[in-house]
Design a protein around this motif. Structure first.
Motif, PDB file in Angstrom:
ATOM      1  N   ARG A  48     -27.133 -25.680  10.899  1.00 59.05           N
ATOM      2  CA  ARG A  48     -26.737 -26.502  10.914  1.00 59.05           C
ATOM      3  C   ARG A  48     -26.426 -27.778  10.403  1.00 59.05           C
ATOM      4  NH1 ARG A  48     -24.300 -27.916  16.330  1.00 59.05           N
ATOM      5  NH2 ARG A  48     -26.203 -28.777  16.757  1.00 59.05           N
ATOM      6  N   LEU A  49     -25.062 -28.464   9.858  1.00 55.99           N
ATOM      7  CA  LEU A  49     -26.203 -29.928   9.197  1.00 55.99           C
ATOM      8  C   LEU A  49     -24.992 -31.127  10.131  1.00 55.99           C
ATOM      9  CD1 LEU A  49     -23.871 -29.676   5.036  1.00 55.99           C
ATOM     10  CD2 LEU A  49     -26.374 -29.500   6.728  1.00 55.99           C
ATOM     11  N   ALA A  50     -25.739 -31.952   9.914  1.00 60.04           N
ATOM     12  CA  ALA A  50     -25.576 -33.367  11.920  1.00 60.04           C
ATOM     13  C   ALA A  50     -24.424 -33.865  10.642  1.00 60.04           C
ATOM     14  CB  ALA A  50     -26.786 -34.007  11.070  1.00 60.04           C
ATOM     15  N   PRO A  51     -23.616 -34.546  11.738  1.00 62.75           N
ATOM     16  CA  PRO A  51     -22.188 -35.005  11.394  1.00 62.75           C
ATOM     17  C   PRO A  51     -22.572 -36.484  10.372  1.00 62.75           C
ATOM     18  CG  PRO A  51     -22.812 -36.044  14.025  1.00 62.75           C
ATOM     19  CD  PRO A  51     -24.039 -34.595  13.719  1.00 62.75           C
ATOM     20  N   SER A  52     -21.878 -37.243  10.037  1.00 69.35           N
ATOM     21  CA  SER A  52     -22.222 -38.052   9.475  1.00 69.35           C
ATOM     22  C   SER A  52     -20.873 -38.881   9.519  1.00 69.35           C
ATOM     23  CB  SER A  52     -21.686 -37.578   7.240  1.00 69.35           C
ATOM     24  OG  SER A  52     -22.731 -36.382   7.602  1.00 69.35           O
ATOM     25  N   PRO A  53     -21.314 -40.247   9.063  1.00 69.23           N
ATOM     26  CA  PRO A  53     -19.996 -41.262   9.535  1.00 69.23           C
ATOM     27  C   PRO A  53     -18.669 -41.690   8.808  1.00 69.23           C
ATOM     28  CG  PRO A  53     -22.185 -42.345   8.893  1.00 69.23           C
ATOM     29  CD  PRO A  53     -22.000 -40.513   9.438  1.00 69.23           C
ATOM     30  N   THR A  54     -17.726 -42.325   9.100  1.00 73.08           N
ATOM     31  CA  THR A  54     -17.210 -41.900   8.217  1.00 73.08           C
ATOM     32  C   THR A  54     -16.975 -42.608   6.738  1.00 73.08           C
ATOM     33  OG1 THR A  54     -15.673 -43.354   9.808  1.00 73.08           O
ATOM     34  CG2 THR A  54     -14.658 -43.538   7.867  1.00 73.08           C
ATOM     35  N   PRO A  55     -17.311 -41.440   5.831  1.00 74.00           N
ATOM     36  CA  PRO A  55     -17.025 -41.217   4.616  1.00 74.00           C
ATOM     37  C   PRO A  55     -16.934 -43.027   3.431  1.00 74.00           C
ATOM     38  CG  PRO A  55     -15.381 -39.343   4.743  1.00 74.00           C
ATOM     39  CD  PRO A  55     -15.573 -40.649   6.238  1.00 74.00           C
ATOM     40  N   GLY A  56     -17.841 -42.875   2.976  1.00 75.45           N
ATOM     41  CA  GLY A  56     -18.196 -44.227   2.458  1.00 75.45           C
ATOM     42  C   GLY A  56     -17.611 -43.816   1.252  1.00 75.45           C
ATOM     43  N   ASP A  57     -18.343 -44.678   0.096  1.00 71.53           N
ATOM     44  CA  ASP A  57     -18.432 -44.639  -1.691  1.00 71.53           C
ATOM     45  C   ASP A  57     -18.085 -43.262  -2.385  1.00 71.53           C
ATOM     46  OD1 ASP A  57     -17.935 -46.836  -3.857  1.00 71.53           O
ATOM     47  OD2 ASP A  57     -18.984 -45.089  -4.149  1.00 71.53           O
ATOM     48  N   ARG A  58     -17.268 -42.950  -2.436  1.00 65.08           N
ATOM     49  CA  ARG A  58     -17.151 -41.288  -3.251  1.00 65.08           C
ATOM     50  C   ARG A  58     -18.241 -41.266  -3.755  1.00 65.08           C
ATOM     51  NH1 ARG A  58     -15.120 -39.163  -8.052  1.00 65.08           N
ATOM     52  NH2 ARG A  58     -14.809 -37.582  -8.173  1.00 65.08           N
ATOM     53  N   ILE A  59     -19.039 -42.569  -5.201  1.00 67.63           N
ATOM     54  CA  ILE A  59     -20.245 -41.828  -5.284  1.00 67.63           C
ATOM     55  C   ILE A  59     -21.340 -42.015  -5.037  1.00 67.63           C
ATOM     56  CG2 ILE A  59     -21.116 -42.784  -7.746  1.00 67.63           C
ATOM     57  CD1 ILE A  59     -18.919 -42.736  -8.935  1.00 67.63           C
ATOM     58  N   ILE A 380     -36.463 -28.727   7.694  1.00 61.30           N
ATOM     59  CA  ILE A 380     -36.854 -28.443   9.251  1.00 61.30           C
ATOM     60  C   ILE A 380     -35.637 -28.890   9.765  1.00 61.30           C
ATOM     61  CG2 ILE A 380     -37.891 -30.344  11.406  1.00 61.30           C
ATOM     62  CD1 ILE A 380     -40.497 -30.721   9.129  1.00 61.30           C
ATOM     63  N   GLU A 381     -35.594 -28.113  11.042  1.00 57.96           N
ATOM     64  CA  GLU A 381     -34.484 -28.021  12.023  1.00 57.96           C
ATOM     65  C   GLU A 381     -35.097 -28.829  13.439  1.00 57.96           C
ATOM     66  OE1 GLU A 381     -32.785 -25.035  15.268  1.00 57.96           O
ATOM     67  OE2 GLU A 381     -32.026 -24.281  12.748  1.00 57.96           O
ATOM     68  N   LEU A 382     -34.400 -29.894  13.430  1.00 57.55           N
ATOM     69  CA  LEU A 382     -34.906 -30.640  15.251  1.00 57.55           C
ATOM     70  C   LEU A 382     -33.029 -31.426  15.347  1.00 57.55           C
ATOM     71  CD1 LEU A 382     -37.565 -32.231  15.246  1.00 57.55           C
ATOM     72  CD2 LEU A 382     -36.929 -34.025  14.447  1.00 57.55           C
ATOM     73  N   ASP A 383     -33.037 -30.664  16.850  1.00 55.37           N
ATOM     74  CA  ASP A 383     -32.568 -30.650  18.045  1.00 55.37           C
ATOM     75  C   ASP A 383     -30.849 -30.447  17.154  1.00 55.37           C
ATOM     76  OD1 ASP A 383     -31.983 -32.173  19.887  1.00 55.37           O
ATOM     77  OD2 ASP A 383     -30.168 -33.911  19.319  1.00 55.37           O
ATOM     78  N   GLY A 384     -31.387 -28.758  16.652  1.00 51.75           N
ATOM     79  CA  GLY A 384     -30.402 -27.946  16.014  1.00 51.75           C
ATOM     80  C   GLY A 384     -29.738 -28.080  14.798  1.00 51.75           C
ATOM     81  N   TYR A 385     -30.091 -29.261  14.163  1.00 50.94           N
ATOM     82  CA  TYR A 385     -29.742 -29.704  13.347  1.00 50.94           C
ATOM     83  C   TYR A 385     -31.232 -29.296  11.878  1.00 50.94           C
ATOM     84  CZ  TYR A 385     -25.910 -32.070  15.335  1.00 50.94           C
ATOM     85  OH  TYR A 385     -25.416 -31.535  16.298  1.00 50.94           O
ATOM     86  N   LEU A 386     -30.330 -29.242  10.795  1.00 48.90           N
ATOM     87  CA  LEU A 386     -31.347 -29.095   9.269  1.00 48.90           C
ATOM     88  C   LEU A 386     -31.357 -30.654   8.713  1.00 48.90           C
ATOM     89  CD1 LEU A 386     -31.948 -27.214   6.842  1.00 48.90           C
ATOM     90  CD2 LEU A 386     -30.426 -27.408   5.621  1.00 48.90           C
TER      91      LEU A 386
END
Length: 491
Positions: A48-59, A380-386
């Protein structure tokens, strides 16, 4: 790669094979170009991928916010996403880990799975060489074993008198300023007094013209390391720019002074200082000591770890006392009860319980080492995230020390939190890091901070100058951006 190189530098070769010795901008550029032409890389099945905050700059992704205002951004991202925050820094993936259980996993339980990223190591190595803050693997372990005995409590206790003497002489200067009601920047004074302490305790150098030259050079080199910390593009050290030339001149002054003292110590000129202890120290397993180059690197490391960090911790302490006069009054009551009309001694350290609480609470709110970076050696998997190999992992005392699940009223200044320090999770409060790489000088720093604070606060209360904004500046350490301007009032 030949066999001789592999044997001589096993840790470096290991890291090169994993791509961890490339600077962050090179990794980002390479990965970004690859993704443009091949698409996003696939992830192992079941991860699983950890969640990200509101998307920032496109690049640039979250890079602009993370570099521009990391203190605000880190807190906002934790509140928005949770304890594992996945960030995109141009073409590089990073994770901000916020909960003490995750800090414990990285720094202690799984510390062998992580190394310090090369970009930060290269920046610090400009001044520190391959000292304890920079080195990795078996070389770091060897150096740590050799240096550890010099920082035993019984040896550190012997430096208390020098710490108090330096602070007492500064207090005499404050007395003159108090009579003139003169405003001054207490953060500059803390830089000067802690530099004097580290010169005397590390090198046995008395305040002289040579000592001033060493002090000026340390201040400039540290300032330049901080400036380079914020640069996106940094010219190589061998380019003949004015800044590089001045940096090399200042560094040469330090090298000449340190190597000269090492030479004199080896010739039999004794000294009751940390350098003499390091010269005498031997690896318990091999019987080996440090050569001159290694001694130089550890001396420079102690200059940084024993100077700027403690100075900043004291500066923030006086700032907080100025904002919270009821805490300042309670501190003064303890100093009057324990010390009366005399300066503290090493023997008083254990009796100055509230003074210690004040200093610890200051470091909770304004941790001098505000960020710790690591890179996973493998996926590494930590707290269920890659956490992908070669990515970045950020631990931030600034964030964890404000975690609302751990601390009630996390932004409040309440020294009573530390009435029982043993009740505090050591990875919920980690101003000196943790695990095997816990700062080797944390006992020295605590004693220095408490004795200097007690010596000065016994005689003075510092009032903040109205209208002067005090803003944290997150560089290599957490500095007050424009200093802390005050007026000293005699008790």
């Amino acid at each position: 790669m030949n066999a001789a190189t592999s044997v001589a530098h096993p840790d470096k070769i290991d890291l090169e094979e994993r791509g961890l010795l490339r600077p962050l901008w090179q990794e980002s550029a390479k990965k970004f170009l690859y993704q443009l032409t091949h698409g996003a890389p696939a992830h192992p099945p079941g991860t699983r991928l950890a969640p990200s905050p509101t998307p920032g700059d496109r690049i640039l992704g979250h890079l602009r916010e993370g570099v521009g205002d990391p203190l605000t951004s880190f807190l906002r991202w934790r509140g928005e996403v949770g304890d594992v925050v996945r960030l995109r820094l141009a073409g590089t993936t990073a994770h901000l880990l916020c909960h003490p259980r995750l800090v414990r996993a990285v720094l202690q339980e799984r510390h062998r799975d992580f190394v310090k990223p090369i970009q930060g190591r290269q920046n610090m190595a400009r001044m520190l060489g391959n000292g304890l803050l920079v080195s990795e693997g078996s070389f770091w372990l060897r150096q740590r074993r050799i240096a550890q005995p010099a920082f035993l409590k019984r040896r550190i206790d012997g430096f208390g008198e020098r710490m108090v003497t330096a602070a007492s002489q500064l207090a005499d200067e404050w007395a003159l300023r108090a009579r003139r009601e003169e405003t001054f920047d207490v953060s500059k004074d803390m830089m000067h007094v802690t530099l004097r302490v580290v010169q005397e305790t590390l090198l046995g150098a008395e305040p002289t013209e040579d000592g001033d030259r060493i002090g000026d050079s340390v201040s400039y080199v540290l300032g330049e390391v901080n400036r380079r910390f914020t640069r996106v593009i940094d010219p190589p050290d061998d380019w003949p720019t004015p800044a590089n030339r001045r940096f090399q001149r200042a560094k040469a002054v330090l090298d000449d002074a340190v190597f000269d003292i090492i030479r004199r110590r080896r010739a039999g000129e004794g000294g009751e200082d940390l350098l003499s202890m390091l010269l005498e120290a031997r690896d318990a397993e091999t019987g080996e000591g440090m050569d001159d180059e290694q001694l130089r690197d550890e001396v420079m490391t102690i200059f940084l770890a024993g100077h700027e960090t403690t100075a900043n911790a004291l500066s923030w302490t006086f700032y907080l006392l100025g904002r919270h006069p009821h805490v300042a009054r309670r501190l003064a009551d303890e100093l009057r009860e324990v010390l009366g009309d005399r300066d503290p001694t090493t023997a008083d350290y254990g009796r100055l319980a509230y003074t210690q609480q004040v200093f610890r609470e200051s470091m909770r709110l304004y941790p001098p080492a505000w960020i710790i970076a690591r890179a996973p050696l493998e996926d590494i998997e930590l707290d269920g995230y890659l956490l992908p190999a070669g990515s970045r992992v950020f631990l931030s005392p600034w964030v964890t020390h404000r975690h609302p699940e751990i601390w009630s009223d996390p932004e409040g200044f309440d020294p009573d939190r530390f009435a029982d320090p043993k009740a505090i999770d050591r990875f919920a409060f980690f101003p000196f890091g943790g695990g095997p790489r816990l700062c080797i000088g944390h006992g020295f720093a605590m004693m220095e901070g408490v004795l200097i604070l007690a010596t000065l606060a016994r005689r003075f209360h510092l009032e903040l100058v109205p209208g002067h904004a005090v803003t944290p500046q997150p560089l290599v350490t957490l500095r007050p951006r424009d200093g802390v301007r005050v007026v000293a009032r005699a008790r």
